[in-house]
Write a protein that holds these residues in place. Structure first.
Motif, PDB file in Angstrom:
ATOM      1  N   UNK A 171       0.809  -1.221   0.000  1.00 22.96           N
ATOM      2  CA  UNK A 171       0.000   0.000   0.000  1.00 22.96           C
ATOM      3  C   UNK A 171       0.843   1.271   0.000  1.00 22.96           C
ATOM      4  N   UNK A 172       1.918   1.271   0.753  1.00 25.56           N
ATOM      5  CA  UNK A 172       2.637   2.513   1.026  1.00 25.56           C
ATOM      6  C   UNK A 172       3.975   2.628   0.306  1.00 25.56           C
ATOM      7  N   UNK A 173       4.590   1.497  -0.020  1.00 25.11           N
ATOM      8  CA  UNK A 173       5.841   1.531  -0.772  1.00 25.11           C
ATOM      9  C   UNK A 173       6.894   2.412  -0.137  1.00 25.11           C
ATOM     10  N   UNK A 174       7.566   3.226  -0.956  1.00 24.29           N
ATOM     11  CA  UNK A 174       8.667   4.055  -0.467  1.00 24.29           C
ATOM     12  C   UNK A 174       8.197   5.313   0.263  1.00 24.29           C
ATOM     13  N   UNK A 175       6.897   5.432   0.507  1.00 21.01           N
ATOM     14  CA  UNK A 175       6.455   6.500   1.408  1.00 21.01           C
ATOM     15  C   UNK A 175       6.740   6.119   2.860  1.00 21.01           C
ATOM     16  N   UNK A 176       7.045   4.838   3.075  1.00 20.71           N
ATOM     17  CA  UNK A 176       7.519   4.395   4.385  1.00 20.71           C
ATOM     18  C   UNK A 176       8.931   4.928   4.608  1.00 20.71           C
ATOM     19  N   UNK A 177       9.367   4.958   5.848  1.00 19.84           N
ATOM     20  CA  UNK A 177      10.758   5.315   6.105  1.00 19.84           C
ATOM     21  C   UNK A 177      11.643   4.164   5.650  1.00 19.84           C
ATOM     22  N   UNK A 178      12.884   4.452   5.230  1.00 17.28           N
ATOM     23  CA  UNK A 178      13.767   3.370   4.779  1.00 17.28           C
ATOM     24  C   UNK A 178      13.956   2.271   5.818  1.00 17.28           C
ATOM     25  N   UNK A 179      14.042   2.652   7.093  1.00 14.26           N
ATOM     26  CA  UNK A 179      14.226   1.628   8.129  1.00 14.26           C
ATOM     27  C   UNK A 179      13.028   0.700   8.217  1.00 14.26           C
ATOM     28  N   UNK A 180      11.834   1.265   8.186  1.00 10.83           N
ATOM     29  CA  UNK A 180      10.625   0.443   8.227  1.00 10.83           C
ATOM     30  C   UNK A 180      10.550  -0.436   6.977  1.00 10.83           C
ATOM     31  N   UNK A 181      10.878   0.126   5.837  1.00 10.22           N
ATOM     32  CA  UNK A 181      10.867  -0.616   4.577  1.00 10.22           C
ATOM     33  C   UNK A 181      11.804  -1.820   4.663  1.00 10.22           C
ATOM     34  N   UNK A 206      10.092  -5.243  -4.733  1.00 14.40           N
ATOM     35  CA  UNK A 206      10.216  -4.209  -3.702  1.00 14.40           C
ATOM     36  C   UNK A 206      11.612  -3.572  -3.726  1.00 14.40           C
ATOM     37  N   UNK A 207      12.637  -4.366  -4.005  1.00 12.63           N
ATOM     38  CA  UNK A 207      13.984  -3.806  -4.139  1.00 12.63           C
ATOM     39  C   UNK A 207      14.056  -2.892  -5.356  1.00 12.63           C
ATOM     40  N   UNK A 208      13.466  -3.317  -6.461  1.00  7.13           N
ATOM     41  CA  UNK A 208      13.469  -2.494  -7.679  1.00  7.13           C
ATOM     42  C   UNK A 208      12.760  -1.173  -7.433  1.00  7.13           C
ATOM     43  N   UNK A 209      11.656  -1.204  -6.701  1.00  7.99           N
ATOM     44  CA  UNK A 209      10.920   0.029  -6.398  1.00  7.99           C
ATOM     45  C   UNK A 209      11.787   0.986  -5.580  1.00  7.99           C
ATOM     46  N   UNK A 210      12.550   0.442  -4.643  1.00  4.68           N
ATOM     47  CA  UNK A 210      13.421   1.289  -3.822  1.00  4.68           C
ATOM     48  C   UNK A 210      14.533   1.909  -4.663  1.00  4.68           C
TER      49      UNK A 210
END
Length: 399
Positions: A171-181, A206-210
């Motif tokens: 749902x949130x993708x990279x709008x999460x903080x990097x640590x949470x991600x 998920x890695x590609x999105x980051x």
């Protein structure tokens, strides 16, 4: 007779008067009874009531962080205040350990309730610490309280932590903080019941999105750098070209180092496939030619397909004489990478061969190259390398 009786009566009167007088004086000297000293009716006559004893003053104690209990909902306000009062990284680590000990020592249902209450609130708090993996995929430090609690959730209920990870990453993708991600990716990978193919696909996407988030790659944190380990865990060598682009001189140093290490570990995990990816790249970052040479020098020449791939590398027009010489002087590179990682475990040097076997295979290969016309430009270096390997193996130049 009458006189004697009179005298006896007189003495009796005087004795009574004197006794009365002495009794009166004794009573006059006694102090009145304090009502507070009267025994309570509840105390039996056989019980002895000890008078109160004044306690000696306690010696001064060193300042210690206040202990609080995570009983929702009021406790989180106290915990936040407690964490915000930490005046140094060490004090923050101490406070977080107190929080973890308090939660993990509670009954499991209470502990989960406390964690979920905070996660559902959407709140967070910066710890001032860096993202730091520990042994066996544990976390030594996180930059946010939310990531810290997600780590505790994984310890208590890996399946529930994986469900949270799947939902929030989707749902949130990279709008999460990097640590949470990063913690979510670890929690998903180690806690999900998804089939292996689906699990690996989810992690790679998920890695590609980051990596496509310019704000993340342009100003990377230690958590973003650690995300590259996802590819090592999944064994996805297709990320090698993308990682090599992150190694360009001038890019953020943290990401350059993480990319170089991730490629190295992919080479150690699947050398023939990973090195083929490197060799087939149209371009390689300028100034990083020695890094490419170092990757090829890590290959066990005894592996199937290794001699052919190494010869193709040495004769490639992409590889300068200087790079080829650096490779040969490093070959075979038996150095081991040691690190704690988000997901991947320790990877042994390429193949199952011993160091002795790897060096013997390298010596045979170098001798073969010396006899090939296409390698004539490298002849002086090949002779030097043959002598060096002989000395490493047998302690002398010629066996």
């Amino acid at each position: 007779m009458k006189g004697r009786a009179f005298i006896q009566a007189l003495f009796l009167v005087l004795f009574l008067v004197g006794s009365w007088f002495l009794l009166f004086m004794r009573l006059a000297k006694e102090e009145p009874i304090d009502p507070g000293e009267v025994p309570s009716p509840s105390v039996s006559q056989d019980e002895q009531v000890e008078p109160p004893v004044a306690e000696a003053p306690s010696p001064p104690q060193p300042d210690t962080p206040k202990q609080v209990q995570p009983t929702p909902p009021e406790s989180w306000a106290a915990w936040i205040q407690h964490l915000e009062s930490a005046s140094s990284p060490e004090a923050m680590r101490t406070a977080l350990k107190q929080l973890a000990d308090s939660i993990l020592s509670s009954p499991k249902e209470d502990a989960l309730q406390a964690i979920l209450e905070f996660l559902q609130s959407g709140a967070d708090l910066k710890t001032g610490l860096g993202f730091q993996p520990g042994p066996e995929n544990s976390l030594v430090g996180t930059a946010s309280l939310r990531a810290f609690l997600l780590d505790l959730l994984h310890q208590l209920d890996p399946g529930l932590a994986a469900e949270w990870a799947t939902d929030e990453l989707s749902r949130l993708g990279t709008s999460l903080t990097p640590d949470v991600y990063a913690v979510h990716l670890r929690n998903y990978a180690l806690g999900t019941t998804d089939p292996e193919e689906a699990r690996i696909d989810f992690l790679n996407r998920r890695l590609e999105a980051a990596l496509q988030d310019d704000q993340w790659t342009g100003n990377p944190s230690s958590a973003i750098a650690e995300l590259l380990d996802v590819a090592v865990y999944t064994g996805e060598t297709a990320f090698v070209p993308e990682f090599s682009n992150l190694m360009k001189i001038g890019d953020p140093q943290m990401l350059r180092r993480a990319a170089a290490l991730a490629i190295e570990r992919l080479v150690d995990k699947d050398p023939v496939v990973a090195l083929t990816e490197i060799l087939e790249q149209d371009t390689w970052p300028e100034g990083m030619e020695k890094a490419r040479a170092g990757y090829f020098a890590r290959m066990d020449p005894g592996l199937a397909g290794a001699p052919e791939l190494l010869e193709e590398y040495l004769t490639s027009p992409k590889v300068s004489a200087g790079e080829a010489r650096f490779f040969l002087l490093s070959f075979p590179n038996l150095n081991q990478s040691l690190s704690h990682n988000l997901l991947s475990s320790q990877i042994s040097i390429t193949g199952a061969s011993t160091n002795q076997e790897i060096m013997k295979a390298a010596l045979d290969l170098v001798r073969d190259w010396r006899s090939e016309p296409g390698m004539s430009r490298l002849e002086p270096t090949l002779t030097e390398v043959e002598e060096a390997i002989n000395e490493r193996l047998y302690g002398r130049v010629n066996p």
